[in-house]
Design an enzyme around this catalytic site. Sequence first.
Site, PDB file in Angstrom:
ATOM      1  N   ASP A  50     -27.548  -2.037   9.960  1.00  0.00           N
ATOM      2  CA  ASP A  50     -27.644  -3.373   9.341  1.00  0.00           C
ATOM      3  C   ASP A  50     -27.110  -3.392   7.897  1.00  0.00           C
ATOM      4  O   ASP A  50     -26.815  -4.456   7.369  1.00  0.00           O
ATOM      5  CB  ASP A  50     -29.106  -3.860   9.324  1.00  0.00           C
TER       6      ASP A  50
ATOM      7  N   GLU B 258     -26.945 -12.016  14.674  1.00  0.00           N
ATOM      8  CA  GLU B 258     -28.120 -12.310  15.514  1.00  0.00           C
ATOM      9  C   GLU B 258     -29.267 -12.953  14.731  1.00  0.00           C
ATOM     10  O   GLU B 258     -30.088 -13.673  15.291  1.00  0.00           O
ATOM     11  CB  GLU B 258     -28.636 -11.021  16.166  1.00  0.00           C
TER      12      GLU B 258
ATOM     13  N   GLN C 201     -23.648  -1.453  19.846  1.00  0.00           N
ATOM     14  CA  GLN C 201     -23.253  -1.245  18.446  1.00  0.00           C
ATOM     15  C   GLN C 201     -23.896  -0.017  17.827  1.00  0.00           C
ATOM     16  O   GLN C 201     -23.537   0.390  16.726  1.00  0.00           O
ATOM     17  CB  GLN C 201     -23.656  -2.468  17.611  1.00  0.00           C
ATOM     18  N   ARG C 202     -24.897   0.547  18.490  1.00  0.00           N
ATOM     19  CA  ARG C 202     -25.580   1.710  17.910  1.00  0.00           C
ATOM     20  C   ARG C 202     -25.229   3.010  18.621  1.00  0.00           C
ATOM     21  O   ARG C 202     -25.694   4.074  18.202  1.00  0.00           O
ATOM     22  CB  ARG C 202     -27.106   1.505  17.977  1.00  0.00           C
TER      23      ARG C 202
HETATM   24  O1  F6P Z   1     -32.226  -2.311  12.607  1.00  0.00           O
HETATM   25  C1  F6P Z   1     -31.253  -1.959  13.519  1.00  0.00           C
HETATM   26  C2  F6P Z   1     -31.245  -2.880  14.686  1.00  0.00           C
HETATM   27  O2  F6P Z   1     -30.240  -2.439  15.569  1.00  0.00           O
HETATM   28  C3  F6P Z   1     -31.085  -4.367  14.353  1.00  0.00           C
HETATM   29  O3  F6P Z   1     -29.745  -4.710  14.095  1.00  0.00           O
HETATM   30  C4  F6P Z   1     -31.639  -4.991  15.597  1.00  0.00           C
HETATM   31  O4  F6P Z   1     -32.099  -6.306  15.377  1.00  0.00           O
HETATM   32  C5  F6P Z   1     -32.784  -4.075  15.939  1.00  0.00           C
HETATM   33  O5  F6P Z   1     -32.479  -2.819  15.381  1.00  0.00           O
HETATM   34  C6  F6P Z   1     -33.010  -3.910  17.418  1.00  0.00           C
HETATM   35  O6  F6P Z   1     -34.168  -3.177  17.586  1.00  0.00           O
HETATM   36  P1  F6P Z   1     -34.531  -2.423  18.917  1.00  0.00           P
HETATM   37  O7  F6P Z   1     -33.563  -1.274  19.066  1.00  0.00           O
HETATM   38  O8  F6P Z   1     -35.924  -1.959  18.682  1.00  0.00           O
HETATM   39  O9  F6P Z   1     -34.378  -3.397  20.030  1.00  0.00           O
END
Ligand code: F6P
Length: 338
Positions: free
Chosen positions: A126, A221, A270-271
Amino acid sequence: MRIGVLTGGGDAPGLNSAIRGIVFRAHKKGHEVIGILRGWRGLIEQQARPLSLDEVEEIHREGGTVILTSRTNPLKSEETAAKALEGFKALGLDGLIAIGGEDTLGACAKLAHKGLRAIGIPKTIDHDVPGTEFTIGFDTAIEIVTEALDRLVTTAKSHERVIVVEIMGRHAGWMALFGGLAGGAHFIVIPEQKVDVDEIIASIRRRFEAGKRYALVAVAEGVTFFAPKASDEVIDEFGHVKVGGVAEYIANAIKKAGFEARHVVLGHLQRGGSPSVRDRLIPMLLGVKAVELVEKGEFGKMVTIRGEQIITVPLDVVTEGIRAVPPELYEIAKAFFA
Ligand code: F6P
């Protein structure tokens, strides 16, 4: 010395590189590194294991975190805070390196005031941690957003459609803004800058009338000013509510205005995957620096970079709220909107 390391909050590409930096430097100096499993939960429940040099040798290539993560808040109660401090002692640690975003590091800063001998390393896709312009994972995440837009534009063009892309970032618009710009979005919507849905539609109309019969809209989002779906449901121990649903709302409004539109939620894509060069290199350097600080007993600090210099800032800065996109930056970005 016995140095603990934990990763908290959402995973991010580059976490393993920081762990690698910590373990390499520690082993060079004859220290032992203990991986605390599942973030703060591991400290509270004393779930930990030693990390060997051999184990971390190749991990900078991998996304995620080899020591797992969770959104456990050690400050949920007096009892959990006490258990976290107890865990530190019971595991025989001389120092702890916490890698995380404003939640993880905010808790770390507060525990440091209760005596926890800790150093922070900033992480979050983020990009909203105060006191630092680098957070592990952001660079990779915006590459992914950019690649997604590169792919979506060809289908938008072929079908003469508008595609609205929802991009993570929680309450900050960094990823939507930077990923959107690099991916050539024709309109970008971020939580920090209120726009009307009619402005988006007018912009698309101008584009279509000028003969460009497709468009990409990048939306963060965390945009809630259209009040589509922001639920009050609390999703984690830090009190975060579920965000999202805004791309669908905008796409529907665009459809109602007479255009063909679709929406895509990029979500956890994205992660995932391998870190970029920047998300390998900088975390490794920060990991080394964090061990140096533990050796010197300089606790209560966060390590980061400014330009090409590795610097430290007081860990307390992370408790100042989130680092938002400045209005001037959004103004500049408008040069690329239709
Ligand atoms: O803080 C990182 C993030 O990927 C945010 O962009 C997103 O809103 C949130 O985590 C999603 O969380 P989780 O992986 O717990 O669904």
